[in-house]
Write an enzyme that holds these catalytic residues in place. Structure first.
Site, PDB file in Angstrom:
ATOM      1  N   MET A  29      -2.266   3.291   7.443  1.00 50.31           N
ATOM      2  CA  MET A  29      -2.421   2.248   6.428  1.00 50.31           C
ATOM      3  C   MET A  29      -1.798   0.951   6.932  1.00 50.31           C
ATOM      4  O   MET A  29      -0.746   0.973   7.567  1.00 50.31           O
ATOM      5  CB  MET A  29      -1.737   2.669   5.140  1.00 50.31           C
ATOM      6  CG  MET A  29      -2.463   3.786   4.468  1.00 50.31           C
ATOM      7  SD  MET A  29      -1.679   4.218   2.910  1.00 50.31           S
ATOM      8  CE  MET A  29      -2.797   5.466   2.355  1.00 50.31           C
ATOM      9  N   SER A  30      -2.456  -0.154   6.638  1.00 51.84           N
ATOM     10  CA  SER A  30      -1.932  -1.453   7.052  1.00 51.84           C
ATOM     11  C   SER A  30      -2.504  -2.520   6.133  1.00 51.84           C
ATOM     12  O   SER A  30      -3.663  -2.429   5.707  1.00 51.84           O
ATOM     13  CB  SER A  30      -2.357  -1.752   8.491  1.00 51.84           C
ATOM     14  OG  SER A  30      -2.183  -3.121   8.767  1.00 51.84           O
ATOM     15  N   HIS A  88       0.862  -1.182   0.000  1.00 54.17           N
ATOM     16  CA  HIS A  88       0.000   0.000   0.000  1.00 54.17           C
ATOM     17  C   HIS A  88       0.897   1.230   0.000  1.00 54.17           C
ATOM     18  O   HIS A  88       2.134   1.111  -0.081  1.00 54.17           O
ATOM     19  CB  HIS A  88      -0.959  -0.023   1.200  1.00 54.17           C
ATOM     20  CG  HIS A  88      -0.269  -0.250   2.518  1.00 54.17           C
ATOM     21  ND1 HIS A  88       0.587   0.677   3.082  1.00 54.17           N
ATOM     22  CD2 HIS A  88      -0.295  -1.307   3.375  1.00 54.17           C
ATOM     23  CE1 HIS A  88       1.034   0.224   4.228  1.00 54.17           C
ATOM     24  NE2 HIS A  88       0.531  -0.996   4.433  1.00 54.17           N
ATOM     25  N   GLU A  89       0.280   2.394   0.128  1.00 59.32           N
ATOM     26  CA  GLU A  89       1.043   3.649   0.003  1.00 59.32           C
ATOM     27  C   GLU A  89       2.156   3.755   1.053  1.00 59.32           C
ATOM     28  O   GLU A  89       3.182   4.392   0.794  1.00 59.32           O
ATOM     29  CB  GLU A  89       0.069   4.827   0.072  1.00 59.32           C
ATOM     30  CG  GLU A  89       0.652   6.174  -0.255  1.00 59.32           C
ATOM     31  CD  GLU A  89       1.484   6.227  -1.553  1.00 59.32           C
ATOM     32  OE1 GLU A  89       2.532   6.899  -1.512  1.00 59.32           O
ATOM     33  OE2 GLU A  89       1.107   5.604  -2.565  1.00 59.32           O
ATOM     34  N   ARG A 127      -3.453  -5.271   6.948  1.00 64.51           N
ATOM     35  CA  ARG A 127      -4.532  -6.008   7.620  1.00 64.51           C
ATOM     36  C   ARG A 127      -5.857  -5.225   7.660  1.00 64.51           C
ATOM     37  O   ARG A 127      -6.874  -5.789   8.062  1.00 64.51           O
ATOM     38  CB  ARG A 127      -4.114  -6.374   9.045  1.00 64.51           C
ATOM     39  CG  ARG A 127      -3.045  -7.476   9.106  1.00 64.51           C
ATOM     40  CD  ARG A 127      -2.808  -7.891  10.544  1.00 64.51           C
ATOM     41  NE  ARG A 127      -1.934  -9.051  10.669  1.00 64.51           N
ATOM     42  CZ  ARG A 127      -0.639  -8.984  10.931  1.00 64.51           C
ATOM     43  NH1 ARG A 127      -0.053  -7.819  11.084  1.00 64.51           N
ATOM     44  NH2 ARG A 127       0.086 -10.093  11.050  1.00 64.51           N
ATOM     45  N   HIS A 168       4.166   1.341   2.055  1.00 64.82           N
ATOM     46  CA  HIS A 168       5.332   0.664   1.470  1.00 64.82           C
ATOM     47  C   HIS A 168       5.917   1.496   0.325  1.00 64.82           C
ATOM     48  O   HIS A 168       7.132   1.617   0.187  1.00 64.82           O
ATOM     49  CB  HIS A 168       4.939  -0.708   0.907  1.00 64.82           C
ATOM     50  CG  HIS A 168       4.345  -1.650   1.919  1.00 64.82           C
ATOM     51  ND1 HIS A 168       3.014  -2.004   1.892  1.00 64.82           N
ATOM     52  CD2 HIS A 168       4.887  -2.314   2.956  1.00 64.82           C
ATOM     53  CE1 HIS A 168       2.766  -2.862   2.880  1.00 64.82           C
ATOM     54  NE2 HIS A 168       3.888  -3.071   3.546  1.00 64.82           N
ATOM     55  N   GLN A 220       9.516  -1.929  16.049  1.00 58.90           N
ATOM     56  CA  GLN A 220      10.328  -2.643  15.057  1.00 58.90           C
ATOM     57  C   GLN A 220      11.537  -1.790  14.625  1.00 58.90           C
ATOM     58  O   GLN A 220      12.641  -2.299  14.452  1.00 58.90           O
ATOM     59  CB  GLN A 220       9.455  -2.965  13.853  1.00 58.90           C
ATOM     60  CG  GLN A 220      10.179  -3.557  12.672  1.00 58.90           C
ATOM     61  CD  GLN A 220       9.204  -4.111  11.659  1.00 58.90           C
ATOM     62  OE1 GLN A 220       8.713  -5.222  11.815  1.00 58.90           O
ATOM     63  NE2 GLN A 220       8.904  -3.357  10.624  1.00 58.90           N
ATOM     64  N   LYS A 274       5.300   3.605  11.474  1.00 53.29           N
ATOM     65  CA  LYS A 274       4.085   2.890  11.891  1.00 53.29           C
ATOM     66  C   LYS A 274       4.405   1.759  12.871  1.00 53.29           C
ATOM     67  O   LYS A 274       3.695   1.530  13.832  1.00 53.29           O
ATOM     68  CB  LYS A 274       3.397   2.355  10.633  1.00 53.29           C
ATOM     69  CG  LYS A 274       2.587   1.116  10.780  1.00 53.29           C
ATOM     70  CD  LYS A 274       1.139   1.456  10.917  1.00 53.29           C
ATOM     71  CE  LYS A 274       0.225   0.297  11.183  1.00 53.29           C
ATOM     72  NZ  LYS A 274       0.683  -1.004  10.910  1.00 53.29           N
TER      73      LYS A 274
END
Ligand code: AMP
Length: 365
Positions: A237-238, A68-69, A240, A71, A206, A202
């Site tokens: 955005m995700s 998605h955007e 999932r 990435h 991590q 996001k």
């Protein structure tokens, strides 16, 4: 595209390197640039050696696909400061716990490739420095040559563990998650040998894990962290999000809203104490939950609402205004039993875990 799907993927994986861009061009007539799809680590190595001889830099964006955007923004940033962008698409089994959603994680390789080819064309059009040249799409066997390690917390395997960081926050609910992330990143970085690696804010914990991996294991790369890309209503955005369905998707805006409420306490009302920052957000979540439940039959469990130090993710009782802090949230949208017609494609009978965060910047003076 669908008719070609199986054949394209098989070709891509069997032939090790195909001009996927060419394939896409046949359909959309949009592609002007080759993107090689490579499966085997040794093929990536070969390309990488040549690039090093030619003094070409490589920016690397690791992903699990379903692009998605968020990435694509990472890929754009990588193209802005490297000659070549490598993107990995690999759903890493070892970061999923035994009862997590590995089997149903969205896999959308064809449409991912279309997005990358389109992005590449826009990079060419804007005369951006770099290009997406390589997609690394290994199989589990390619990444785990001695066999897939256990997803049990005490299971066997060749692992990288970074503690205590990996036990906090996300790690409390997902105890093998960061072990899987650190392990796969070490493998991917060893194969790609990137000059720079790109990660999204996001997944803030991590980013801290990856930075520590790079520091502690003396890896010769630089970690870049890019801002969270959001939907128009601010939901992060995700991959999932597609599982939410209409009613849970509408309710999910409480996630960024609660962070904003806490942020305002710090920014506008000069609050520094934990309770003073977090309590108004807790109250908002409590009230919103009652409303979502009575009006829409949507319910959730709050996993955590955290106020932590950015470099360690240790919880704070008090924000040092010279240092700032990180506000983060994890909330599990619970399954819904009555599937509405407009929600049939979303599988709303499963739970969806949403995470988000915002940085509280240092406050000068
Ligand atoms: P994933 O495919 O979910 O493993 O994510 C791959 C990379 O994309 C990670 O560095 C994520 O943090 C990043 N990413 C995912 N969602 C977003 C987003 N909404 N904004 C920015 N980066 C993101």
């Amino acid at each position: 595209m669908n008719a070609l799907r199986g054949k394209a993927v098989i070709n891509a994986l069997a032939n090790r390197s195909i001009d996927y861009g060419n394939l896409v061009r046949t359909f959309s007539k949009i592609s002007r640039r080759k993107i090689h799809v490579l499966r085997r680590p040794q093929d990536i190595r070969k390309v990488r050696h040549t690039l090093r001889d030619d003094k070409r830099t490589v920016g690397f964006v690791p992903t699990m696909g379903a692009l998605h955007e968020g990435h694509l923004a990472l890929a754009r940033a990588a193209a802005a400061e490297n000659d070549e962008v490598f993107i990995s698409i690999f759903v890493n089994p070892t970061q999923f716990g035994v009862s997590e959603d590995l089997g149903s994680y969205p896999r959308t390789f064809d449409s991912d490739m279309v997005k990358l080819v389109e992005l590449n064309d826009s990079l060419i059009a804007t005369k951006n420095m770099g290009r997406i040249t390589t997609v690394f799409a290994p199989t589990t066997k390619d990444i785990y040559p001695s066999g897939r390690p256990s997803s049990e917390i005490n299971g066997d395997g060749s692992f990288i563990t970074i503690t205590p960081l990996s036990r906090l926050l996300e790690g409390r609910t997902r105890p093998v998650f960061f072990r899987g992330v650190a392990t796969v990143c070490m493998k991917l970085f060893n194969v790609v040998q990137p000059d720079r690696v790109y990660f999204g804010q996001k997944d803030v914990q991590q980013t801290v894990v990856v930075k520590q991996l790079v520091t502690d294991f003396h890896l010769d790369t630089t970690v870049r962290v890019l801002p969270t890309e959001r939907e128009p209503d601010n939901l992060a955005m995700s991959s999932r999000n597609v599982f939410l369905g209409a009613r849970r998707r509408a309710a999910a805006t409480v996630v960024p809203q609660s962070l904003r409420i806490a942020e305002q306490e710090y920014l506008m009302h000069d609050r520094l104490k934990r309770d003073e920052i977090l309590d108004p957000a807790q109250v908002f979540l409590h009230e919103s939950r009652k409303q979502a439940s009575t009006e829409h039959g949507v319910d959730w469990e709050l996993d955590y609402l955290s106020l932590a130090q950015l470099d360690t993710m240790n919880e704070l009782d008090h924000v040092d205004p010279q240092k700032g802090a990180i506000l983060s949230i994890a909330l599990k949208m619970l399954p819904m039993l009555d599937v509405r017609e407009d929600e049939e494609t979303a599988d709303i009978t499963r739970s969806v875990r949403l995470i988000d965060n915002i940085i509280l910047p240092p406050r000068p003076g």
